[in-house]
Design a protein around this motif. Sequence first.
Motif, mmCIF file in Angstrom:
data_model
loop_
_atom_site.group_PDB
_atom_site.id
_atom_site.type_symbol
_atom_site.label_atom_id
_atom_site.label_comp_id
_atom_site.label_asym_id
_atom_site.label_seq_id
_atom_site.Cartn_x
_atom_site.Cartn_y
_atom_site.Cartn_z
ATOM 1 N N ILE A 1 1.006 -1.196 0.037
ATOM 2 C CA ILE A 1 0.106 0.051 -0.089
ATOM 3 C C ILE A 1 0.891 1.282 -0.192
ATOM 4 C CG2 ILE A 1 -1.650 1.409 1.610
ATOM 5 C CD1 ILE A 1 -2.919 -1.386 2.279
ATOM 6 N N ASN A 2 1.866 1.315 0.836
ATOM 7 C CA ASN A 2 2.726 2.466 0.805
ATOM 8 C C ASN A 2 3.452 2.635 -0.464
ATOM 9 O OD1 ASN A 2 4.035 4.387 2.387
ATOM 10 N ND2 ASN A 2 5.845 3.260 1.911
ATOM 11 N N ALA A 3 4.033 1.528 -1.286
ATOM 12 C CA ALA A 3 4.459 1.886 -2.433
ATOM 13 C C ALA A 3 3.746 2.422 -3.430
ATOM 14 C CB ALA A 3 5.062 0.544 -2.960
ATOM 15 N N GLN A 4 2.242 2.127 -3.518
ATOM 16 C CA GLN A 4 1.508 2.650 -4.192
ATOM 17 C C GLN A 4 0.760 4.143 -3.899
ATOM 18 O OE1 GLN A 4 -0.489 0.153 -6.465
ATOM 19 N NE2 GLN A 4 -1.604 2.056 -7.488
ATOM 20 N N PHE A 5 0.908 4.124 -2.543
ATOM 21 C CA PHE A 5 0.038 5.602 -2.279
ATOM 22 C C PHE A 5 0.778 6.591 -1.428
ATOM 23 C CE2 PHE A 5 -3.289 2.528 -2.740
ATOM 24 C CZ PHE A 5 -4.253 3.274 -3.746
ATOM 25 N N ASN A 6 2.255 6.027 -0.999
ATOM 26 C CA ASN A 6 3.300 6.630 -0.167
ATOM 27 C C ASN A 6 2.446 7.539 1.095
ATOM 28 O OD1 ASN A 6 5.733 7.850 0.395
ATOM 29 N ND2 ASN A 6 5.401 9.868 -0.667
ATOM 30 N N ILE A 7 2.348 6.449 1.870
ATOM 31 C CA ILE A 7 1.398 6.685 3.312
ATOM 32 C C ILE A 7 2.449 7.830 4.138
ATOM 33 C CG2 ILE A 7 1.020 5.751 5.415
ATOM 34 C CD1 ILE A 7 0.747 3.080 3.904
ATOM 35 N N ASP A 8 1.754 8.954 4.574
ATOM 36 C CA ASP A 8 2.247 9.894 5.096
ATOM 37 C C ASP A 8 1.974 10.108 6.600
ATOM 38 O OD1 ASP A 8 -0.111 10.857 4.845
ATOM 39 O OD2 ASP A 8 0.450 12.787 4.040
ATOM 40 N N SER A 9 1.345 9.251 7.095
ATOM 41 C CA SER A 9 0.745 9.067 8.633
ATOM 42 C C SER A 9 0.552 7.619 9.143
ATOM 43 C CB SER A 9 -0.523 9.827 8.836
ATOM 44 O OG SER A 9 -1.769 9.235 8.055
ATOM 45 N N GLY A 10 0.581 7.687 10.418
ATOM 46 C CA GLY A 10 0.239 6.101 11.080
ATOM 47 C C GLY A 10 -0.856 5.981 11.539
ATOM 48 N N VAL A 11 -1.236 4.922 12.055
ATOM 49 C CA VAL A 11 -2.414 4.429 12.449
ATOM 50 C C VAL A 11 -2.447 3.463 13.640
ATOM 51 C CG1 VAL A 11 -3.659 4.652 10.261
ATOM 52 C CG2 VAL A 11 -2.934 2.333 10.912
ATOM 53 N N ASN A 12 -3.506 3.367 14.475
ATOM 54 C CA ASN A 12 -3.557 2.614 15.551
ATOM 55 C C ASN A 12 -4.739 1.445 14.934
ATOM 56 O OD1 ASN A 12 -1.688 3.490 17.016
ATOM 57 N ND2 ASN A 12 -3.173 5.092 17.882
ATOM 58 N N MET A 13 -4.449 0.309 15.316
ATOM 59 C CA MET A 13 -5.546 -0.879 14.924
ATOM 60 C C MET A 13 -5.695 -1.619 15.604
ATOM 61 S SD MET A 13 -5.438 -3.090 11.152
ATOM 62 C CE MET A 13 -5.662 -1.718 10.092
ATOM 63 N N VAL A 14 -6.683 -2.325 15.919
ATOM 64 C CA VAL A 14 -7.228 -3.651 16.669
ATOM 65 C C VAL A 14 -7.862 -4.522 15.462
ATOM 66 C CG1 VAL A 14 -8.322 -4.860 18.190
ATOM 67 C CG2 VAL A 14 -7.332 -2.804 18.726
ATOM 68 N N ILE A 15 -7.431 -5.465 15.463
ATOM 69 C CA ILE A 15 -8.148 -6.554 14.290
ATOM 70 C C ILE A 15 -8.242 -7.941 15.103
ATOM 71 C CG2 ILE A 15 -5.799 -7.342 13.425
ATOM 72 C CD1 ILE A 15 -7.110 -7.041 10.625
ATOM 73 N N GLY A 16 -9.243 -8.378 14.525
ATOM 74 C CA GLY A 16 -9.828 -9.780 15.137
ATOM 75 C C GLY A 16 -10.777 -10.215 14.246
ATOM 76 N N GLY A 17 -11.120 -11.622 14.637
ATOM 77 C CA GLY A 17 -12.384 -12.246 13.943
ATOM 78 C C GLY A 17 -12.704 -13.560 14.413
ATOM 79 N N ASN A 18 -13.759 -14.237 13.692
ATOM 80 C CA ASN A 18 -14.338 -15.268 14.162
ATOM 81 C C ASN A 18 -14.164 -16.469 12.872
ATOM 82 O OD1 ASN A 18 -16.297 -14.517 12.450
ATOM 83 N ND2 ASN A 18 -17.663 -14.618 14.097
ATOM 84 N N ILE A 19 -13.254 -16.229 12.076
ATOM 85 C CA ILE A 19 -13.050 -17.175 10.775
ATOM 86 C C ILE A 19 -11.967 -17.936 11.347
ATOM 87 C CG2 ILE A 19 -12.173 -17.502 8.604
ATOM 88 C CD1 ILE A 19 -13.060 -14.687 7.960
ATOM 89 N N PRO A 20 -12.240 -19.229 11.391
ATOM 90 C CA PRO A 20 -11.123 -20.210 11.978
ATOM 91 C C PRO A 20 -9.924 -20.089 11.113
ATOM 92 C CG PRO A 20 -13.192 -21.348 11.687
ATOM 93 C CD PRO A 20 -13.503 -19.942 11.032
ATOM 94 N N ILE A 21 -8.614 -19.825 11.581
ATOM 95 C CA ILE A 21 -7.532 -19.688 10.803
ATOM 96 C C ILE A 21 -6.819 -20.706 10.382
ATOM 97 C CG2 ILE A 21 -4.880 -18.901 11.394
ATOM 98 C CD1 ILE A 21 -6.271 -16.955 13.636
ATOM 99 N N GLY A 22 -6.494 -20.668 9.197
ATOM 100 C CA GLY A 22 -5.832 -21.854 8.635
ATOM 101 C C GLY A 22 -6.953 -23.160 8.179
ATOM 102 N N CYS A 23 -8.113 -22.889 8.092
ATOM 103 C CA CYS A 23 -9.031 -23.798 7.777
ATOM 104 C C CYS A 23 -9.485 -23.651 6.174
ATOM 105 C CB CYS A 23 -10.514 -23.737 8.760
ATOM 106 S SG CYS A 23 -10.090 -24.116 10.220
ATOM 107 N N GLY A 24 -8.860 -22.972 5.383
ATOM 108 C CA GLY A 24 -9.310 -22.505 4.137
ATOM 109 C C GLY A 24 -10.734 -21.719 3.724
#
Length: 135
Positions: A103-126
């Motif tokens: 994303i940075n290579a395409q849009f040259n990011i000039d600010s940062g972010v704080n993020m929380v990410i999570g989910g209920n998709i079983p990881i590694g199950c296709g």
Amino acid sequence: MNKDQLISQIETDFNKQFEIKPELLTLTPGRINIIGEHTDYNEGLAMPVAIDRWICAAVCKCSDKTFTIYSQNYNENVVLIPHKQEKFKEVWKQLADSTLQIINAQFNIDSGVNMVIGGNIPIGCGLSSSSAFVI
């Protein structure tokens, strides 16, 4: 956990991590391929269908140029810097860093972010949890 519970939990964790409310919430479904498993990224035909499992992210701009991401599923965070690709042992950190660098290579990011990410998709199950993560 249903969609509303997931969103509420992500918002609560964001507030705990950064002591502010998120500016943006995203919700991306996992998916299955009815036909064409592993052909979609090889220019073949596929018939994906969204499922009732999601990746949710809460995001807010921050004052510095770093990306601080807390993973609810792994109960750990990572600090990433645009223009500086790191090598991580953990796959989720590799995926987050690679996505940021693209994303940075395409849009040259000039600010940062704080993020929380999570989910209920079983990881590694296709069920395309990694695709939902980067979208």
